[in-house]
Design a protein around this motif. Structure first.
Motif, PDB file in Angstrom:
ATOM      1  N   SER A  97       0.756  -1.048   0.076  1.00  0.00           N
ATOM      2  CA  SER A  97      -0.049  -0.087  -0.228  1.00  0.00           C
ATOM      3  C   SER A  97       0.892   1.383   0.062  1.00  0.00           C
ATOM      4  CB  SER A  97      -1.016  -0.324   1.350  1.00  0.00           C
ATOM      5  OG  SER A  97      -1.895  -1.102   1.308  1.00  0.00           O
ATOM      6  N   GLN A 115      -7.289   0.777  -0.601  1.00  0.00           N
ATOM      7  CA  GLN A 115      -7.928  -0.048   0.206  1.00  0.00           C
ATOM      8  C   GLN A 115      -9.131   0.376   0.920  1.00  0.00           C
ATOM      9  OE1 GLN A 115      -4.381  -1.853   2.252  1.00  0.00           O
ATOM     10  NE2 GLN A 115      -5.424  -3.539   2.937  1.00  0.00           N
ATOM     11  N   ASP A 132      -5.992  -1.092  -4.892  1.00  0.00           N
ATOM     12  CA  ASP A 132      -5.250  -1.768  -3.597  1.00  0.00           C
ATOM     13  C   ASP A 132      -6.074  -2.925  -2.884  1.00  0.00           C
ATOM     14  OD1 ASP A 132      -3.581  -2.564  -1.612  1.00  0.00           O
ATOM     15  OD2 ASP A 132      -3.322  -0.452  -0.841  1.00  0.00           O
ATOM     16  N   GLU A 133      -5.747  -4.292  -3.261  1.00  0.00           N
ATOM     17  CA  GLU A 133      -6.732  -5.365  -2.684  1.00  0.00           C
ATOM     18  C   GLU A 133      -8.134  -5.099  -3.100  1.00  0.00           C
ATOM     19  OE1 GLU A 133      -6.033  -6.532   1.276  1.00  0.00           O
ATOM     20  OE2 GLU A 133      -3.963  -5.962   1.073  1.00  0.00           O
TER      21      GLU A 133
HETATM   22 MG   LIG Z   1      -2.003  -2.831   2.291  1.00  0.00          MG
END
Ligand SMILES: [Mg+2]
Ligand SMILES: Nc1ncnc2c1ncn2[C@@H]1O[C@H](COP(=O)(O)OP(=O)(O)OP(=O)(O)O)[C@@H](O)[C@H]1O
Ligand SMILES: Nc1ncnc2c1ncn2[C@@H]1O[C@H](COP(=O)(O)OP(=O)(O)OP(=O)(O)O)[C@@H](O)[C@H]1O
Ligand SMILES: [Mg+2]
Lengths: 274, 289, 236, 289
Positions: free
Chosen positions: B50, B90, B167-168
């Protein structure tokens, strides 16, 4: 103050008021509040309250819930009423009714209007930081409410909230609020990142939706004008004129008829369907 | 693949230090992304994925090293390139800022000063493409997890970015939804030539979405780079990064241990072919022998 | 009920208007002070803290009217200028939810904003003076005192509202006429018996004050243990 | 398995209605959990998994139907059984309440009025078991995702519960950590006989952790029950629940389509054995033929 319920009604209701533009309903609420402020007539205020109740019934939302939500300021009004007690129930009633009517008018506005529309309508008169603050507060509110729900569940599952152990409960609860605050500040950092990445330059909402003014708006404003008109007439003619009686009788009749028409065919609880 | 492409992201010897002293050094290898390349970052919790993505987005300022995105240093001149980048950080919940889906998807074009009709056209386009037109007037807190992800993605894709940073994106959404999302990303990549950088902990999606995989080890160290197949056969580097190969990778190594040697395939269809072929072959071989 | 939200229609129009004017001026002053700092970073912060205050208000500890406000916590975390803006946003929003008056948002912002601002300065003061390790006493005392002060301001507002030009005559009339209450305070014909009002408020409020200040203390103590940078002045 | 066990959770015709009118009916099948059984719930986003877990924990009150946990109705008498249940809800971040790890892990015993030495002993025990003793004095806020999950789990396990309820414990943590967590849960299950109920979107972990799998379809309908193998071979029910079988399940169906018929195995080792055996067999067969 059940924010989730209020918001849900605003977004999922289908009544004539839900179909009106935010601005018309703001004008309506403004007119009602103006009449509440200028009027000192118990009967007129009672008539206004009945009229507002009639409108609540017509929105086909859960009436009791909405009335309860709007009754909160009455607690404070009661203190004022008690303090100005002069032996007359009528003047105490006036104070309480003023608070009740004003707050019910606002609640009618907010349970029939999704918040982006309300904010967009008052946007022009607010400075930028407050405008944007309002939108982000509302958005954050729902994120935080979900976190709070999670937190309270966590506390209960882990024995942090137990019946009858008030001191421990308050200590644990406060830790929870602290945790929420710390999490909240993290969230604000993330919001900041998102604003940055998405190129924020002072425009959060897309403005009001381009709605057409229609018969619903007309109805809302006309009701407001009628209420204010009645207040002015009574103010001019002094209290306890014939007009008071007429207003009260009229509003009561409207209330009874509406209740009969809208509520009775269902039942109190089932009036609101998803 | 990717070697001969124009490089739109270049990172060299990057270092970053958080105020509390946590230091990340993205060394060991250069991190580069070519135009239209699909890059996946893998690494254990806290390895700095991240952080690296935030650095690419100009949200953090590197304490050392070089970083170049679309020709500029994002920590200094992000404004110059921001219209060419879409991002999904995220936690999608926080990605959606505007009060309604339409407002949110139109957020970037409006803020970048696009004309009204242009904005409307772009937004309608992307909503249609992602099949979420019906959500247009909804308030974000009434969306399900998968819907939120899609709305966030629409907001990132609306300006037809050259680079998409995610991010994810696959957490908390159910497998059916995940598969749909992967298809969507691949379509965007193909149709618009959008380069994609994403991080994930879901190894099994990697072969479906990656041209190139970067392995990030603890402390930011870039420990490996290669195609999914290359990466997932480097057992040592993987275990150094606390990563387990996807199930199919493990299956083939287990088979190898049992004496059955086959080419590694990481997608179900390929693997089925490989195994079926191997069986037929072994039949034939024995038959011949 | 650690503080009162004045309802609509109980105070005369002139003081309500004055409330709006003063709030507008104070807001202008605060916004001016803030906009020199980076606005983009502050807006989400204001949003979150305002939301937190509203969440606090939805959590009723003692049913009916005792909920927490977290105004002093907001003051400590945001600093005075941002906290005042945040209080205004909160008041505006809760007035829409029927939780406090609409016409009196101006007055309520002054009263509750004072709570946050005083909370901030008192906390800074106590921090200097007491130097306690846990921040519990500093913050809870700051909360207690600022609640007391903001309630006094509220009472002041109500008191001033009685001295309206149109009422002056009736005061004269009263003094010469039927006489006043035994304790010598003025009883206005149509108005509020101020001493009775003040007594009621001072009887009902302390439970709220104590709850609010204990919770403020515990919250600040918690935040100080977990993220001291949010409480100490070093923060950016 | 599980049929003859004492049932510690029984749910029959349960219904729940959220204030906004969303209604979930957990019908179709009874939901039961035996002592020491490991149960996994699968279902699409919004199917009601978290709601069912909240009902079991007495956090919500059912609007109809029967629910019995450890012999009592949790919505009425949860306080009676709460010391025998450990739980970790979705979003671990908010379950770690106390300002230090030690304080947090000791949260439940302290609130249940355990003696100080007893508490200390229990906490030290569980910290050792989960290998997180070194985190004892840390502020949870600064822990990594995986570490947070472990601390949360320690807080749930510290009172040696008979029943452990976990809502999506595997999200946001890296594969190595996930594997470790699964091992840990299985160990706790074996050593203490703790029954486990968990929900997840990660199909590949299911065979490793489940004795019994429940499929929840949209609206709460309990559409399937069985061992992982049984469940993952019911292709129709799965697609009804928007679930994709784990990769190995898919592989075996793909092989079947290609004409290679084998027993389905859902763990890597088993599958490798199956395939290797099949090859050897096919060799032999051809050899014989
Ligand atoms: Mg992360
Ligand atoms: N705001 C912060 N302040 C201090 N340290 C931080 C901060 N954010 C991250 N870190 C630390 O930096 C390191 C890298 O964090 P990062 O979030 O980039 O990891 P990640 O690879 O994204 O992990 P995950 O897979 O869990 O998302 C970690 O050790 C983390 O604890
Ligand atoms: N507080 C709430 N108020 C109203 N509806 C809710 C609430 N919580 C959940 N729901 C609704 O109830 C349904 C079931 O939600 P639940 O969270 O139990 O699903 P889930 O199976 O856990 O989903 P996920 O896999 O996304 O976690 C959904 O339709 C959801 O929108
Ligand atoms: Mg869930």
């Amino acid at each position: 103050m059940d924010v989730s319920a209020i918001d849900y009604y605003a977004n999922h209701g289908v009544s004539f008021l839900h179909g009106a533009r935010a601005l018309s309903k703001i004008i309506f609420a403004g007119l009602v509040i103006a009449s509440v402020v200028i009027s000192n007539s118990f009967y007129l205020l009672l008539a206004v309250y009945f009229s507002l109740l009639t409108i609540v019934i017509w929105t086909r939302l859960p009436v009791l819930k909405i009335v309860t939500i709007a009754a909160y300021p009455a607690i404070f009004a009661l203190i004022f009423a008690a303090a100005s007690w002069n032996g007359s129930w009528v003047s105490a009633g006036v104070i309480v009714l003023k608070a009740l009517c004003a707050s019910l008018a606002m609640v009618i506005l907010i349970v029939t209007t999704p918040y982006p529309d309300v904010f967009s309508s008052i946007e022009p008169v607010l400075p930028r930081i407050i405008r944007e603050g309002l939108f982000l507060t509302y958005r954050s509110l729902f994120v935080l409410l979900e976190l709070t729900d999670n937190l309270v569940k966590g506390l209960r599952v882990r024995g942090g909230l137990t019946h009858g152990r008030y001191i421990k409960n308050v200590v644990n609860f406060s830790s929870g609020i602290g945790l929420l605050l710390v999490r909240g500040l993290d969230l604000s950092e993330k919001f900041y990142g998102v604003l940055n990445v998405r190129g924020y330059s002072g425009r959060i909402s897309g403005g009001g939706r381009h709605e057409k003014t229609g018969v619903n708006d007309f109805t809302a404003i006309v009701i407001g004008v009628l209420i204010l008109g009645a207040a002015l007439v009574i103010k001019k003619n002094g209290e306890l004129s014939v007009y008071d009686g007429c207003m009260l009788a009229l509003s009561l009749a409207a209330l009874v008829l509406s209740t009969a028409y809208v509520v009775l065919p269902n039942t109190w609880g089932r009036a609101w369907k998803k | 693949m990717g070697e001969s492409l124009e490089e739109i992201v270049k990172v060299r010897n990057l270092g970053f230090k958080y105020p509390d002293g946590t230091t990340l050094k993205f060394d060991g290898r250069d991190f580069t992304v070519g135009r239209g390349e699909r890059v996946v970052m893998l690494g254990p919790n806290g390895s700095g994925k991240s952080t690296l993505l935030s650095l690419l987005l100009g949200l953090l300022k590197p304490s050392e090293g070089e970083i170049e995105v679309l020709g500029v240093d994002p920590s200094k001149e992000y404004e110059k390139i921001r219209e060419r980048i879409g991002a999904l950080l995220q936690n999608v919940d926080l990605q959606i800022i505007a009060p309604r889906v339409w407002d949110d998807v139109s957020f970037s074009p409006r803020n970048y000063g696009y004309k009204e009709e242009e904005t409307a056209r772009l937004v309608d386009d992307i909503l249609k493409k992602l099949e979420i037109e019906h959500l247009k007037d909804k308030v974000p807190h009434y969306l399900s997890g998968g819907e939120k992800t899609k709305v966030g993605l629409a907001g990132a894709l609306v300006i037809k970015p050259e680079l998409l940073i995610l991010d994810e994106p696959f957490e908390h959404i159910d497998p059916a939804c995940r598969t749909e999302l992967i298809k969507l990303l691949n379509r965007v990549n193909k149709e618009n030539g959008t380069a994609i950088i994403l991080s994930t902990h879901n190894m099994n999606t990697v072969p479906l979405i990656a041209d190139t995989v970067y392995l990030i080890a603890e402390g930011g160290n870039i420990a490996g780079k290669g195609t999914p197949k290359e990466i997932f056969s480097q057992v040592e580097t993987l275990s150094k990064c606390h990563i387990e190969p996807p199930i199919l990778g493990e299956l083939f190594s287990a088979l190898k241990k049992q004496g059955v040697e086959m080419d590694i395939s990481l997608t179900v269809d390929e693997a089925a072919c490989t195994i079926a072929n191997a069986m037929v072959l072994s039949k034939n071989k024995t038959g011949l022998g | 009920m650690s503080h009162m939200h004045i309802p609509d229609g109980v105070l005369p129009v002139w003081i309500v208007t004055a409330g709006w004017v003063v709030t507008a001026l104070l807001l202008a002053f605060c916004i001016k002070r803030v906009s020199s700092i980076e606005l983009k970073r502050k807006v989400p912060l204001i949003g979150i803290i305002s939301a937190l205050m509203i969440v606090g208000m939805t959590l009723e500890i003692v049913p009916i009217a005792y909920h927490i406000n977290l105004t002093v916590v907001a003051g400590i975390v945001l600093g005075p200028a941002l906290a005042f803006i945040s209080v205004f946003i909160v008041d505006l929003l809760i007035s829409m939810f029927g939780h406090g008056g609409v016409t009196v948002v101006g007055l309520n912002t002054i009263i509750i904003g004072a709570e946050a601002v005083l909370g901030y300065y008192l906390f800074q003061l106590f921090k200097e003076v007491m130097g306690n390790k846990s921040m519990f006493w500093e913050s809870s005392l700051a909360a207690l005192l600022s609640l007391l002060l903001s309630t006094s301001i509220m009472l002041g507002v109500v008191y001033i509202s009685q001295i309206s030009p149109e009422k002056i005559e009736s005061i004269g009339h009263l003094v010469s006429g039927t006489g006043s209450n035994t304790n010598g305070l003025r009883v206005l014909e149509d108005g509020i018996n101020f001493s009775r009002f003040a007594k009621t408020v001072f009887i009902l409020s302390p439970l709220g004050w104590i709850l609010e200040s204990v919770i403020t203390g515990l919250v600040v103590k918690y935040v100080f243990r977990v993220r001291p940078d949010l409480i100490l002045p070093e923060r950016a």
